[in-house]
Design a protein around this motif. Structure first.
Motif, PDB file in Angstrom:
ATOM      1  N   HIS A  76       3.514  11.271  -9.324  1.00 16.02           N
ATOM      2  CA  HIS A  76       4.415  10.539 -10.220  1.00 16.02           C
ATOM      3  C   HIS A  76       4.050   9.066 -10.366  1.00 16.02           C
ATOM      4  O   HIS A  76       4.640   8.367 -11.190  1.00 16.02           O
ATOM      5  N   ARG A  77       3.073   8.573  -9.608  1.00 17.54           N
ATOM      6  CA  ARG A  77       2.790   7.149  -9.607  1.00 17.54           C
ATOM      7  C   ARG A  77       1.951   6.733 -10.814  1.00 17.54           C
ATOM      8  O   ARG A  77       1.103   7.485 -11.288  1.00 17.54           O
ATOM      9  N   HIS A  78       2.206   5.517 -11.291  1.00 19.67           N
ATOM     10  CA  HIS A  78       1.392   4.905 -12.342  1.00 19.67           C
ATOM     11  C   HIS A  78       0.351   3.994 -11.709  1.00 19.67           C
ATOM     12  O   HIS A  78       0.472   3.601 -10.540  1.00 19.67           O
ATOM     13  N   ASP A  79      -0.635   3.619 -12.487  1.00 19.52           N
ATOM     14  CA  ASP A  79      -1.719   2.783 -11.958  1.00 19.52           C
ATOM     15  C   ASP A  79      -1.232   1.430 -11.458  1.00 19.52           C
ATOM     16  O   ASP A  79      -1.802   0.859 -10.530  1.00 19.52           O
ATOM     17  N   ASP A  80      -0.166   0.899 -12.098  1.00 18.07           N
ATOM     18  CA  ASP A  80       0.302  -0.418 -11.717  1.00 18.07           C
ATOM     19  C   ASP A  80       1.458  -0.375 -10.718  1.00 18.07           C
ATOM     20  O   ASP A  80       2.148  -1.374 -10.504  1.00 18.07           O
ATOM     21  N   ALA A  81       1.686   0.786 -10.091  1.00 18.82           N
ATOM     22  CA  ALA A  81       2.720   0.886  -9.065  1.00 18.82           C
ATOM     23  C   ALA A  81       2.262   0.192  -7.789  1.00 18.82           C
ATOM     24  O   ALA A  81       1.073  -0.059  -7.578  1.00 18.82           O
ATOM     25  N   GLY A  82       3.233  -0.124  -6.931  1.00 21.09           N
ATOM     26  CA  GLY A  82       2.916  -0.760  -5.664  1.00 21.09           C
ATOM     27  C   GLY A  82       2.276   0.215  -4.696  1.00 21.09           C
ATOM     28  O   GLY A  82       2.182   1.416  -4.971  1.00 21.09           O
ATOM     29  N   PRO A  83       1.808  -0.275  -3.529  1.00 25.58           N
ATOM     30  CA  PRO A  83       1.199   0.595  -2.518  1.00 25.58           C
ATOM     31  C   PRO A  83       2.157   1.713  -2.112  1.00 25.58           C
ATOM     32  O   PRO A  83       3.346   1.475  -1.873  1.00 25.58           O
ATOM     33  N   ALA A  84       1.648   2.930  -2.040  1.00 24.71           N
ATOM     34  CA  ALA A  84       2.491   4.089  -1.748  1.00 24.71           C
ATOM     35  C   ALA A  84       3.171   3.976  -0.396  1.00 24.71           C
ATOM     36  O   ALA A  84       4.340   4.352  -0.237  1.00 24.71           O
ATOM     37  N   ASP A  85       2.441   3.455   0.611  1.00 25.31           N
ATOM     38  CA  ASP A  85       3.031   3.379   1.941  1.00 25.31           C
ATOM     39  C   ASP A  85       4.204   2.411   1.977  1.00 25.31           C
ATOM     40  O   ASP A  85       5.170   2.612   2.724  1.00 25.31           O
TER      41      ASP A  85
END
Length: 494
Positions: free
Chosen positions: A197-206
């Motif tokens: 579900h993440r976009h390229d400009d999302a923050g770090p997953a952790d």
């Protein structure tokens, strides 16, 4: 005439008979607030809005509940992009969605409950299901045992033995049956849960997953399952049995099926008497979807076209029929609205002129008013058929145009009756704003005017005139325009 509703539960068009002859309990499955609302969402909103309006027109008191799902892995996936935490992202999108609803002239729901505010009620319902033998705990999670509920599959007409596994693949070892579904999920959100579900400009997953909310429960720390949320909120704010449950067609299974099972198992009562499912909006042969990226946002369409054109587009197809968004269908809606609005304006101008006479009679116009006042209710009572209802108003518009074009003296009585019909059915039921009430005007021109004010404000700030710049911002906000400053410059929302 009795309202008839196509009930997904029975597959039949049935007379509408609410539990209370004077009131209706109406629930709409609301948004998971992880993306901007698009026209597909607005299709469900607009048709639910018209159902609400028509039932009130027919004399019912309507209690209308629409939820916000503000706890979800998709929301966590937006952390760093649209907010600094799951709660921040949800709050931002709830605010945007409410603004979109207002821009479309939707009647306010009685309540807009949020999942995050109803975790105690969710836990209570899960405990009840465990006590009654319909659910079981496994490694800190709780699952509904579909084999214990004999009617499971009755909404989607499926057999348990033929159903695919529900939920995450990693949960399958914890479940007694592959079709069992989660009521409570142990722990928080894992990085793997948000990966797709993440976009390229999302923050770090952790960092994003660390912001996911969890709650203490009798089974340990965790989060509610998706399906139990609507059951808890609808029974909290309506009753154990509701009259009409509206949802998008894609929610029949598993969401609505699971709502029925867990609600009826917990309460022992029928969950909803009528199930109304709005067909999905399509574009270029596919459903309009945030995940596919083929959507047009409500904000953009209302800004470009105005609320009346967007509502006309959404209501030009009955909720149970296939609807397509394209330049051609949008142009058709624009033409229909302009034809209606111009007829209203011409009727008002003619009725208010010196050429309107009490004893002038145009039988064609009078007959058109009578026919519309018969055809519109007949259409709405026939499964809330907005397409036919709108067609009835367009026929009246044509009659108004002919009357004004072909006469030097006007039939005041018939023109006044036509105006009243447009107001009663077009404004009060279909939610269209005619004449001086049209709040949207030329939306594109309004946006350009706001941009000019923002440009002036930036020049004042650059010149050090901060008090004047603040005055301009305050004046815009007084007019309902929210200004947001960022490193890239100011933006606004109406």
């Amino acid at each position: 005439m009795t309202v008839h509703v196509t009930n997904t539960l029975t597959g039949e068009k049935e007379p509408f008979e609410p539990q209370d002859p004077d009131s209706v309990l109406l629930y709409l499955c609301g948004l998971t607030v992880s993306d901007p609302a698009h026209l597909g969402h607005a299709r469900a909103w607009a048709h639910t809005d018209v159902i609400h309006r028509w039932l009130e027109h027919e004399g019912y008191e309507v209690r209308h509940v629409e939820n916000f799902t503000d706890i979800n892995e998709k929301i966590v996936a937006r952390v760093g992009e649209d907010g600094d935490s799951e709660a921040d992202v949800a709050e931002n999108y709830v605010d945007e969605t409410l603004q979109d609803m207002r821009s479309l002239n939707l009647k306010r729901a009685t309540v807009y409950p949020r999942v995050s505010e109803h975790v105690p009620e969710i836990i209570d319902m899960v405990e009840t299901l465990i006590e009654k033998g319909y659910a079981y705990e496994s490694n800190g999670s709780v699952y509904f045992d579909v084999s214990e509920y004999p009617d499971y599959g009755k909404l989607s007409n499926q057999d348990i033995s033929e159903m695919e596994s529900q939920g995450d693949e990693g949960d399958r070892t914890e479940k007694r049956n592959s079709a069992d579904f989660a009521l409570w999920k142990a722990n928080g959100v894992a990085e793997s849960d948000i990966a797709e579900h993440r976009h390229d400009d999302a923050g770090p997953a952790d960092e994003a997953v660390e912001t996911a909310e969890t709650w203490e429960s009798p089974w340990g720390e965790g989060r509610p399952g998706w399906h139990i949320e609507c059951s808890a909120m609808s029974t909290t704010h309506l009753d154990d049995t509701i009259d009409i449950h509206v949802a998008g067609q894609d929610l029949v299974f598993p969401h609505n099926e699971n709502e029925i099972a867990q609600s009826e198992a917990a309460t022992g009562e029928q969950f909803s008497r009528y199930w109304v499912h709005v067909r999905l909006l399509e574009t270029s042969g596919e459903k309009m979807s945030s995940s596919l990226g083929n959507f047009a946002t409500v904000e953009t369409l209302v800004s470009e076209e105005g609320a009346n054109v967007v509502r006309t587009f959404l209501l030009s197809t009955a909720y149970h029929n296939r609807a397509t968004f394209s330049e051609a269908t949008l142009n058709e809606a624009r033409e229909r609205w302009e034809r209606l609005d111009r007829a209203y304006d011409r009727a008002a101008a003619a009725a208010d002129s010196a050429d309107a006479r009490t004893k002038v009679v145009d039988d064609d116009l009078r007959d058109a008013v009578v026919e519309t006042r018969d055809a519109f209710p007949a259409a709405m009572n026939d499964d809330f058929n907005t397409r036919e209802a709108l067609s009835a108003l367009l026929e009246l518009a044509s009659a108004v145009h002919r009357h004004v074009d072909e006469h030097d003296r006007y039939d005041y009585g018939s023109l006044n009756a036509a105006i009243e019909t447009f107001d009663e059915f077009g404004r009060d039921v279909l939610g269209l704003a005619f004449g001086a009430e049209a709040a949207d005007g030329d939306a594109r021109l309004a946006d350009e005017a706001i941009e000019l004010v923002l440009d002036l404000r930036e020049r004042e700030r650059a010149a050090g005139n901060y008090e004047r710049a603040d005055d301009l911002r305050n004046e815009l906000e007084r007019l309902g325009v929210t200004v947001e400053d960022s490193d890239d410059g100011p933006t606004f929302r109406r």
